[in-house]
Design an enzyme around this catalytic site. Structure first.
Site, PDB file in Angstrom:
ATOM      1  N   ASP A  49       0.841  -1.199   0.000  1.00 13.09           N
ATOM      2  CA  ASP A  49       0.000   0.000   0.000  1.00 13.09           C
ATOM      3  C   ASP A  49       0.877   1.250   0.000  1.00 13.09           C
ATOM      4  O   ASP A  49       1.573   1.535   0.975  1.00 13.09           O
ATOM      5  CB  ASP A  49      -0.907   0.005   1.245  1.00 13.09           C
ATOM      6  CG  ASP A  49      -1.797   1.238   1.294  1.00 13.09           C
ATOM      7  OD1 ASP A  49      -2.946   1.142   0.828  1.00 13.09           O
ATOM      8  OD2 ASP A  49      -1.342   2.305   1.767  1.00 13.09           O
ATOM      9  N   TYR A  54       3.722   9.499  -0.598  1.00  5.61           N
ATOM     10  CA  TYR A  54       4.780   8.793   0.108  1.00  5.61           C
ATOM     11  C   TYR A  54       6.132   8.876  -0.610  1.00  5.61           C
ATOM     12  O   TYR A  54       7.154   8.528  -0.022  1.00  5.61           O
ATOM     13  CB  TYR A  54       4.422   7.313   0.307  1.00  5.61           C
ATOM     14  CG  TYR A  54       3.131   7.037   1.032  1.00  5.61           C
ATOM     15  CD1 TYR A  54       2.419   8.057   1.674  1.00  5.61           C
ATOM     16  CD2 TYR A  54       2.605   5.746   1.060  1.00  5.61           C
ATOM     17  CE1 TYR A  54       1.216   7.782   2.320  1.00  5.61           C
ATOM     18  CE2 TYR A  54       1.409   5.469   1.709  1.00  5.61           C
ATOM     19  CZ  TYR A  54       0.718   6.495   2.332  1.00  5.61           C
ATOM     20  OH  TYR A  54      -0.466   6.211   2.960  1.00  5.61           O
ATOM     21  N   LYS A  79      -2.608   6.066  -4.240  1.00  5.83           N
ATOM     22  CA  LYS A  79      -3.635   7.077  -3.963  1.00  5.83           C
ATOM     23  C   LYS A  79      -3.287   8.404  -4.623  1.00  5.83           C
ATOM     24  O   LYS A  79      -2.106   8.731  -4.769  1.00  5.83           O
ATOM     25  CB  LYS A  79      -3.758   7.307  -2.449  1.00  5.83           C
ATOM     26  CG  LYS A  79      -3.794   6.037  -1.620  1.00  5.83           C
ATOM     27  CD  LYS A  79      -3.749   6.295  -0.122  1.00  5.83           C
ATOM     28  CE  LYS A  79      -3.509   5.019   0.654  1.00  5.83           C
ATOM     29  NZ  LYS A  79      -2.116   4.546   0.602  1.00  5.83           N
ATOM     30  N   HIS A 112      -7.123  10.047  -1.700  1.00  6.39           N
ATOM     31  CA  HIS A 112      -6.420   9.977  -0.406  1.00  6.39           C
ATOM     32  C   HIS A 112      -7.252  10.587   0.729  1.00  6.39           C
ATOM     33  O   HIS A 112      -7.376   9.989   1.793  1.00  6.39           O
ATOM     34  CB  HIS A 112      -5.064  10.675  -0.522  1.00  6.39           C
ATOM     35  CG  HIS A 112      -4.049  10.144   0.430  1.00  6.39           C
ATOM     36  ND1 HIS A 112      -2.720   9.993   0.106  1.00  6.39           N
ATOM     37  CD2 HIS A 112      -4.151   9.689   1.710  1.00  6.39           C
ATOM     38  CE1 HIS A 112      -2.057   9.490   1.141  1.00  6.39           C
ATOM     39  NE2 HIS A 112      -2.911   9.303   2.128  1.00  6.39           N
TER      40      HIS A 112
END
Length: 277
Positions: A49, A54, A79, A112
Site C-alpha cells: 500500500d 509517500y 492514492k 487519499h
C-alpha cells in the site's frame, strides 16, 4: 472465518484483495524502502500500500519487478493526493503514478482524502480509470458516511474499498457497519495506533495467553473483524512478526475486551476537520 497467510477479501466486483499488506508511509529513503518491500514480499506479503504522497512508488514498482513472485500475484494500492484532485487532474496524477511504478495497471486506486470541492469529481475519474481497465478496483480513503453518500448520488460503480484509520482506540464501528451494508471493504491504516497500544495492559494480558506480541494480537483482531490490515515497518524482524498471525485465534471474549478499548481517539487527522492544502 478461515484465515491463512494467503487469505483474501473478495471485493464487490469479484477481485480478491489480500487481507494483510505492507504500508509504506514515511519510507522516503529509497534503499530502506526497497529493502523493506523486498523483505515483505519474501516473507509472504502479497499486498503493498503506497501513495503519491509517500514518494516511494518508484521503489514499490522496482521491488515488484525484481521479485520472483508474478506481478499478478501482488496487489498494489496507491492514492491520488489532495493537491492533484479533480477530474482531469486525477487522470494526470494516475498517469504519473503508473509511470513511477513502471507497471501497466494498478490494482486499487484511492482518493487519499475527501477534499470538499473535488472528492466527487475525483472519484468520477477513478471510475473512468476502472472502465478503461487501468485499475482493477475503485476506492477511497478517509471517507466518512456522508462522503460515501455524496459519491453514491453520481457514481455508476460504488467505491469497493474505504481505507480508514482504525485500531482498538478508534474502532469506527458505525462507519464499518455502514460500509459492510454497502458492500464496501474496509482497510485499516495505522492499525497499531502508531505503536501507542503496545504497552496497553489488556492487550499484554491477552497476548501473553497466546504467546504472541501485542502487535500480533492487534493485527489478528483486525483480521477477525473482516478488516484488511496494512501494518508498516522497515525492520525485517517486525515485518516477519506482523504476518505471523495465522496460528492462533482470539476468542469472542478477547475480541470484545479489545473492542472495549475504544476511545474514539485518532492518531491522524479527522476527515471532517482537516487542512487539505
Amino acid at each position: 472465518m478461515d484465515l491463512h497467510i494467503n487469505s483474501t477479501k473478495q471485493l464487490a466486483n469479484g477481485v480478491e484483495m489480500p487481507r494483510i499488506g505492507l504500508g509504506v508511509y514515511k519510507m522516503t529513503e529509497p534503499d530502506i524502502a526497497l529493502n523493506a518491500i523486498t523483505t515483505a514480499i519474501d516473507a509472504g506479503y502479497r499486498h503493498i500500500d503506497t501513495a503519491s504522497l509517500y514518494a516511494n512508488e518508484k521503489e514499490v514498482g522496482e521491488a515488484v519487478r525484481n521479485s520472483s513472485v508474478a506481478r499478478n500475484d501482488i496487489f498494489i494500492t496507491t492514492k491520488v493526493w489532495n493537491s492533484d484532485q479533480g477530474y482531469d487532474q486525477t487522470l494526470k496524477a494516475f498517469e504519473k503514478s503508473l509511470e513511477l511504478l513502471g507497471l501497466d495497471h494498478i490494482d486499487l486506486y484511492l482518493t487519499h482524502w475527501p477534499v470538499k470541492e473535488t472528492f466527487v469529481d475525483t472519484y468520477r475519474a477513478i471510475e473512468r480509470l476502472y472502465e478503461e481497465k487501468l485499475i482493477r478496483a475503485t476506492g477511497v480513503s478517509n471517507h466518512q458516511q456522508h462522503h460515501l453518500e455524496a459519491i453514491a448520488v453520481k457514481a455508476n460503480v460504488k467505491p469497493m474499498v474505504n481505507q480508514i484509520e482504525c485500531h482498538p482506540r478508534l474502532t469506527q464501528f458505525d462507519l464499518r457497519e455502514y460500509c459492510a451494508e454497502q458492500g464496501i471493504a474496509v482497510t485499516s491504516w495505522s492499525p497499531l495506533a502508531r505503536g501507542g497500544l503496545l504497552n496497553e495492559p489488556t492487550l499484554q494480558r491477552i497476548s501473553d495467553k497466546y504467546g504472541k506480541s501485542p502487535a500480533q494480537t492487534i493485527i489478528r483482531w483486525h483480521l477477525q473483524h473482516d478488516l484488511i490490515v496494512i501494518p508498516k515497518s522497515v525492520t525485517p524482524t517486525r515485518i516477519a512478526e506482523n504476518i505471523d498471525v495465522f496460528d492462533f485465534e482470539l476468542t469472542f471474549e478477547d475480541m470484545k475486551n479489545i473492542d472495549s478499548l475504544n476511545l474514539n481517539e485518532r492518531t491522524g487527522a479527522d476527515p471532517d476537520n482537516f487542512n487539505f492544502n
